[in-house]
Design a protein around this motif. Structure first.
Motif, short mmCIF file in Angstrom:
data_model
loop_
_atom_site.label_atom_id
_atom_site.label_comp_id
_atom_site.label_asym_id
_atom_site.label_seq_id
_atom_site.Cartn_x
_atom_site.Cartn_y
_atom_site.Cartn_z
N ILE A 10 -17.85 -5.23 -43.96
CA ILE A 10 -17.98 -5.77 -45.32
C ILE A 10 -19.36 -5.46 -45.89
O ILE A 10 -19.50 -5.03 -47.04
CB ILE A 10 -17.70 -7.29 -45.32
CG1 ILE A 10 -16.23 -7.55 -45.01
CG2 ILE A 10 -18.08 -7.89 -46.68
CD1 ILE A 10 -15.91 -9.01 -44.76
N VAL A 11 -20.40 -5.66 -45.09
CA VAL A 11 -21.76 -5.34 -45.53
C VAL A 11 -21.87 -3.86 -45.89
O VAL A 11 -22.49 -3.49 -46.90
CB VAL A 11 -22.80 -5.71 -44.46
CG1 VAL A 11 -24.17 -5.11 -44.77
CG2 VAL A 11 -22.92 -7.22 -44.34
N GLU A 12 -21.28 -3.00 -45.09
CA GLU A 12 -21.31 -1.55 -45.34
C GLU A 12 -20.62 -1.22 -46.66
O GLU A 12 -21.12 -0.40 -47.45
CB GLU A 12 -20.65 -0.80 -44.20
CG GLU A 12 -21.44 -0.81 -42.90
CD GLU A 12 -20.67 -0.22 -41.73
OE1 GLU A 12 -19.43 0.04 -41.89
OE2 GLU A 12 -21.27 -0.03 -40.66
N GLY A 54 -13.33 -13.20 -56.85
CA GLY A 54 -12.56 -12.00 -56.56
C GLY A 54 -13.20 -11.05 -55.57
O GLY A 54 -12.64 -9.98 -55.30
N GLY A 55 -14.38 -11.41 -55.00
CA GLY A 55 -15.01 -10.49 -54.05
C GLY A 55 -16.44 -10.85 -53.74
O GLY A 55 -16.78 -12.04 -53.61
N ALA A 56 -17.27 -9.84 -53.63
CA ALA A 56 -18.68 -10.04 -53.27
C ALA A 56 -19.53 -8.96 -53.91
O ALA A 56 -19.05 -7.87 -54.21
CB ALA A 56 -18.85 -10.01 -51.75
N VAL A 57 -20.81 -9.29 -54.12
CA VAL A 57 -21.78 -8.31 -54.63
C VAL A 57 -23.00 -8.33 -53.72
O VAL A 57 -23.23 -9.27 -52.97
CB VAL A 57 -22.21 -8.62 -56.09
CG1 VAL A 57 -21.02 -8.56 -57.03
CG2 VAL A 57 -22.88 -9.99 -56.17
N SER A 58 -23.77 -7.26 -53.80
CA SER A 58 -24.97 -7.16 -52.97
C SER A 58 -26.06 -8.07 -53.51
O SER A 58 -26.10 -8.41 -54.69
CB SER A 58 -25.48 -5.72 -52.91
OG SER A 58 -25.97 -5.32 -54.17
N ILE A 59 -26.94 -8.47 -52.63
CA ILE A 59 -28.14 -9.20 -53.02
C ILE A 59 -29.25 -8.19 -53.18
O ILE A 59 -29.52 -7.40 -52.29
CB ILE A 59 -28.52 -10.25 -51.96
CG1 ILE A 59 -27.43 -11.31 -51.85
CG2 ILE A 59 -29.86 -10.89 -52.30
CD1 ILE A 59 -27.65 -12.32 -50.77
N ALA A 60 -29.88 -8.17 -54.35
CA ALA A 60 -30.94 -7.18 -54.60
C ALA A 60 -32.14 -7.45 -53.70
O ALA A 60 -32.68 -8.54 -53.71
CB ALA A 60 -31.36 -7.23 -56.07
N HIS A 61 -32.52 -6.44 -52.93
CA HIS A 61 -33.68 -6.58 -52.05
C HIS A 61 -34.88 -5.92 -52.74
O HIS A 61 -35.16 -4.74 -52.56
CB HIS A 61 -33.41 -5.93 -50.70
CG HIS A 61 -32.30 -6.61 -49.94
ND1 HIS A 61 -32.45 -7.85 -49.38
CD2 HIS A 61 -31.02 -6.23 -49.69
CE1 HIS A 61 -31.31 -8.20 -48.77
NE2 HIS A 61 -30.44 -7.24 -48.97
N ILE A 62 -35.58 -6.71 -53.55
CA ILE A 62 -36.67 -6.21 -54.38
C ILE A 62 -37.98 -6.78 -53.85
O ILE A 62 -38.08 -7.98 -53.62
CB ILE A 62 -36.45 -6.63 -55.84
CG1 ILE A 62 -35.11 -6.09 -56.35
CG2 ILE A 62 -37.60 -6.16 -56.72
CD1 ILE A 62 -34.69 -6.71 -57.65
#
Length: 248
Positions: A10-12, A54-62
């Motif tokens: 999932i992370v990929e 409905g799903g997932a989004v990435s967490i911005a690594h800033i």
């Protein structure tokens, strides 16, 4: 498939596209959507991604500190600045955000373009101080020492005195529904500047698309323009164009 193996896949998938849907993950991993939904909820708790409808989004690594951010994605930010500067015309009054993309834009405002820049960012103010035609209004307040910008009651009160032509808004995280940033006080300043602007211009490297961070600012549809380093017909931008945003 073991849970940890599902988590890894999932992370990929989220990393590849910035977001992923429950049905696509269910099909890919051959498990029910309810199982995927529980996985995503647990992964959200662990800080691996952000659960959305409905799903997932990435967490911005800033990078959090300004000095680190001003060395990140510089080529992309310069492309964004070159596009954004085409919106700036003589005699406009403009809000400039405290982000590093706004700083790159401040550096390239034509010397013969008389504008008024209103900002709470020390780096932006420094870039404008020697500009031969631009007027600078600096918003006072409490200094945020990692952002090199002012925040708090004095800053918010000062913003409310203006109604500007454009607000050049440095995007931290964006989905098709919402705008986010990493600090509560930054969210307050951004929202207030949006409220006192005729048009809001989002300056956004594409790695920030389809991602969320901790503090909600406002609806994405409040943007007038979204400017990235990619061509306007880039596949990841189609959903944002469908909102009615001008994509540059």
């Amino acid at each position: 498939m073991l849970k940890q193996d599902r988590f890894k896949r999932i992370v990929e998938e989220v990393a590849k596209g910035g977001s992923v849907s429950l049905p696509s993950l269910s099909k890919l991993l051959a498990v029910s959507e309810d199982t995927i939904r529980r996985d995503i909820k647990e992964m959200d708790t662990q800080g691996l991604l952000r659960s959305v409808r409905g799903g997932a989004v990435s967490i911005a690594h800033i990078p959090h500190h300004y000095r680190d951010r001003e060395r990140t994605d510089m080529a992309q930010k310069r492309i964004i600045a070159q596009k954004a500067v085409t919106l700036i015309k003589a005699d406009q009054v403009l809000f400039f955000d405290g982000g590093t993309s706004a700083l790159e834009l401040a550096k390239i405002i034509p010397a013969d373009c008389p504008v008024t820049i209103i900002t709470h960012s020390f780096p932006v103010a420094s870039a404008i101080e020697d500009h031969p035609s631009a007027e600078l209004i600096f918003l006072g307040g409490r200094l945020h020492k990692t952002a090199f910008a002012t925040y708090g009651y004095e800053t918010l009160t000062s913003i409310a005195k203006f109604h500007v032509d454009y607000y050049f808004f440095g995007v931290t995280s964006i989905t098709t529904e919402r705008l986010f940033c990493r600090d509560l006080e930054d969210a307050e300043v951004k929202k207030r500047m949006m409220e006192h602007s005729k048009k809001v211009v989002g300056l956004c490297t594409t790695d920030k698309l389809d991602s969320e961070t901790n503090y909600y600012i406002d609806r994405t549809e409040k943007l007038s323009y979204l400017i990235t380093e990619e061509d306007s017909n880039h596949p990841q931008l189609r959903a944002y164009a469908a909102l009615g945003l001008h994509i540059l």
